[in-house]
Design a protein around this motif. Structure first.
Motif, PDB file in Angstrom:
ATOM      1  N   ASP A   1      18.188 157.857   5.464  1.00 44.31           N
ATOM      2  CA  ASP A   1      18.268 158.587   6.729  1.00 44.31           C
ATOM      3  C   ASP A   1      17.461 159.870   6.588  1.00 44.31           C
ATOM      4  O   ASP A   1      16.257 159.818   6.358  1.00 44.31           O
ATOM      5  N   GLY A   2      18.104 161.032   6.686  1.00 39.86           N
ATOM      6  CA  GLY A   2      17.392 162.303   6.651  1.00 39.86           C
ATOM      7  C   GLY A   2      16.630 162.516   5.360  1.00 39.86           C
ATOM      8  O   GLY A   2      17.040 162.057   4.290  1.00 39.86           O
ATOM      9  N   ILE A   3      15.505 163.235   5.475  1.00 40.51           N
ATOM     10  CA  ILE A   3      14.629 163.527   4.334  1.00 40.51           C
ATOM     11  C   ILE A   3      14.378 165.028   4.291  1.00 40.51           C
ATOM     12  O   ILE A   3      14.003 165.623   5.304  1.00 40.51           O
ATOM     13  N   ALA A   4      14.570 165.637   3.122  1.00 42.94           N
ATOM     14  CA  ALA A   4      14.251 167.050   2.913  1.00 42.94           C
ATOM     15  C   ALA A   4      13.187 167.139   1.838  1.00 42.94           C
ATOM     16  O   ALA A   4      13.216 166.383   0.857  1.00 42.94           O
ATOM     17  N   LEU A   5      12.255 168.052   2.019  1.00 49.12           N
ATOM     18  CA  LEU A   5      11.160 168.225   1.066  1.00 49.12           C
ATOM     19  C   LEU A   5      11.298 169.550   0.324  1.00 49.12           C
ATOM     20  O   LEU A   5      11.720 170.548   0.892  1.00 49.12           O
ATOM     21  N   ARG A   6      10.924 169.506  -0.920  1.00 48.43           N
ATOM     22  CA  ARG A   6      10.842 170.672  -1.792  1.00 48.43           C
ATOM     23  C   ARG A   6       9.641 170.407  -2.679  1.00 48.43           C
ATOM     24  O   ARG A   6       9.310 169.252  -2.925  1.00 48.43           O
ATOM     25  N   PRO A   7       8.955 171.440  -3.170  1.00 55.57           N
ATOM     26  CA  PRO A   7       7.797 171.149  -4.020  1.00 55.57           C
ATOM     27  C   PRO A   7       8.139 170.136  -5.117  1.00 55.57           C
ATOM     28  O   PRO A   7       9.058 170.338  -5.898  1.00 55.57           O
ATOM     29  N   GLY A   8       7.437 169.023  -5.090  1.00 54.74           N
ATOM     30  CA  GLY A   8       7.609 167.982  -6.089  1.00 54.74           C
ATOM     31  C   GLY A   8       8.768 167.031  -5.860  1.00 54.74           C
ATOM     32  O   GLY A   8       8.908 166.063  -6.598  1.00 54.74           O
ATOM     33  N   LEU A   9       9.613 167.283  -4.859  1.00 56.11           N
ATOM     34  CA  LEU A   9      10.822 166.478  -4.679  1.00 56.11           C
ATOM     35  C   LEU A   9      11.058 166.074  -3.231  1.00 56.11           C
ATOM     36  O   LEU A   9      10.651 166.780  -2.308  1.00 56.11           O
ATOM     37  N   LEU A  10      11.771 164.958  -3.075  1.00 59.79           N
ATOM     38  CA  LEU A  10      12.321 164.536  -1.792  1.00 59.79           C
ATOM     39  C   LEU A  10      13.813 164.316  -2.002  1.00 59.79           C
ATOM     40  O   LEU A  10      14.214 163.722  -3.004  1.00 59.79           O
ATOM     41  N   ALA A  11      14.611 164.786  -1.067  1.00 61.46           N
ATOM     42  CA  ALA A  11      16.030 164.432  -1.017  1.00 61.46           C
ATOM     43  C   ALA A  11      16.171 163.457   0.139  1.00 61.46           C
ATOM     44  O   ALA A  11      15.663 163.708   1.234  1.00 61.46           O
ATOM     45  N   VAL A  12      16.844 162.334  -0.112  1.00 61.25           N
ATOM     46  CA  VAL A  12      17.008 161.307   0.919  1.00 61.25           C
ATOM     47  C   VAL A  12      18.491 160.991   1.053  1.00 61.25           C
ATOM     48  O   VAL A  12      19.132 160.554   0.092  1.00 61.25           O
ATOM     49  N   ALA A  13      19.033 161.222   2.262  1.00 61.11           N
ATOM     50  CA  ALA A  13      20.425 160.869   2.549  1.00 61.11           C
ATOM     51  C   ALA A  13      20.518 159.352   2.692  1.00 61.11           C
ATOM     52  O   ALA A  13      19.658 158.736   3.316  1.00 61.11           O
ATOM     53  N   GLU A  14      21.553 158.755   2.106  1.00 62.81           N
ATOM     54  CA  GLU A  14      21.777 157.324   2.282  1.00 62.81           C
ATOM     55  C   GLU A  14      23.014 157.130   3.164  1.00 62.81           C
ATOM     56  O   GLU A  14      24.155 157.185   2.694  1.00 62.81           O
ATOM     57  N   TYR A  15      22.768 156.903   4.435  1.00 61.83           N
ATOM     58  CA  TYR A  15      23.801 156.698   5.446  1.00 61.83           C
ATOM     59  C   TYR A  15      24.623 155.450   5.102  1.00 61.83           C
ATOM     60  O   TYR A  15      24.076 154.411   4.762  1.00 61.83           O
ATOM     61  N   GLY A  16      25.941 155.597   5.182  1.00 58.72           N
ATOM     62  CA  GLY A  16      26.831 154.476   4.930  1.00 58.72           C
ATOM     63  C   GLY A  16      27.326 154.396   3.503  1.00 58.72           C
ATOM     64  O   GLY A  16      28.306 153.708   3.233  1.00 58.72           O
ATOM     65  N   GLU A  17      26.676 155.107   2.589  1.00 60.57           N
ATOM     66  CA  GLU A  17      27.082 155.046   1.182  1.00 60.57           C
ATOM     67  C   GLU A  17      27.507 156.396   0.619  1.00 60.57           C
ATOM     68  O   GLU A  17      27.934 156.470  -0.529  1.00 60.57           O
ATOM     69  N   GLY A  18      27.366 157.476   1.400  1.00 59.11           N
ATOM     70  CA  GLY A  18      27.792 158.790   0.935  1.00 59.11           C
ATOM     71  C   GLY A  18      27.033 159.262  -0.286  1.00 59.11           C
ATOM     72  O   GLY A  18      27.614 159.859  -1.186  1.00 59.11           O
ATOM     73  N   ARG A  19      25.727 159.000  -0.282  1.00 62.18           N
ATOM     74  CA  ARG A  19      24.907 159.398  -1.421  1.00 62.18           C
ATOM     75  C   ARG A  19      23.672 160.141  -0.939  1.00 62.18           C
ATOM     76  O   ARG A  19      23.133 159.857   0.131  1.00 62.18           O
ATOM     77  N   VAL A  20      23.231 161.078  -1.769  1.00 63.76           N
ATOM     78  CA  VAL A  20      21.949 161.742  -1.575  1.00 63.76           C
ATOM     79  C   VAL A  20      21.142 161.474  -2.838  1.00 63.76           C
ATOM     80  O   VAL A  20      21.609 161.741  -3.949  1.00 63.76           O
TER      81      VAL A  20
END
Length: 165
Positions: A86-105
């Motif tokens: 689902d949602g994606i956040a960017l930081r230098p060198g990294l992506l954080a990706v929310a996984e909807y339905g599983e409660g994981r980032v």
């Protein structure tokens, strides 16, 4: 089994809307890195994240599957039938990706290699963002079938998300 009818549009400062990309199986999280001109799009129902190179006229000049959840050990297993990025956040060198339905980032480097998985209390996590101090925030709902869809926003300090599993 939904068709690939998802699209991403660009809205110019002058109010002109242009389709950037189509044929996406439920376009969801979107984020753009202006330095590399890379548009990251979570293709939720295909369980993958796309990386699209976009020129100055918002035309896609290169497209690749950056992260395929079916190919990653940390994301291959899921219990909710409609789980996906689902949602994606960017930081230098990294992506954080929310996984909807599983409660994981999930944290990935910009080449799509898995770096860490963080469990959050909301199964339907759909939003992630970093602040200027290095804290990662994730937000989502505890359930997705009955209003008012109560949820939470949690702060994950850098000392926690930097830890390797």
């Amino acid at each position: 089994s939904a068709p690939s009818t998802g699209r991403v549009y660009h809205l110019s400062p002058m109010g002109v809307m242009t389709e950037v990309v189509g044929q996406i199986k439920y376009a969801n999280g979107v984020n753009f890195d202006p330095a590399s001109r890379t548009l990251y799009v979570s293709e939720h129902l295909a369980r993958r994240v796309l990386a699209l190179t976009v020129d100055t006229r918002q035309r896609v000049t290169a497209r690749k599957v950056l992260i395929d959840f079916a190919q990653q050990d940390a994301t291959r297993q899921f219990t909710f039938p409609l789980a996906g990025p689902d949602g994606i956040a960017l930081r230098p060198g990294l992506l954080a990706v929310a996984e909807y339905g599983e409660g994981r980032v999930h944290l990935f480097d910009r080449e799509g290699r898995h770096r860490n998985t963080l469990k959050v209390s909301m199964p339907f996590v759909d939003t992630v963002i970093w602040d200027d101090s290095g804290n990662l925030y994730a937000g989502g709902a505890f359930q997705n079938t009955r209003p008012p869809f109560e949820g939470a926003v949690v702060r994950i300090p850098q000392s926690e998300w930097e830890k390797r599993p």
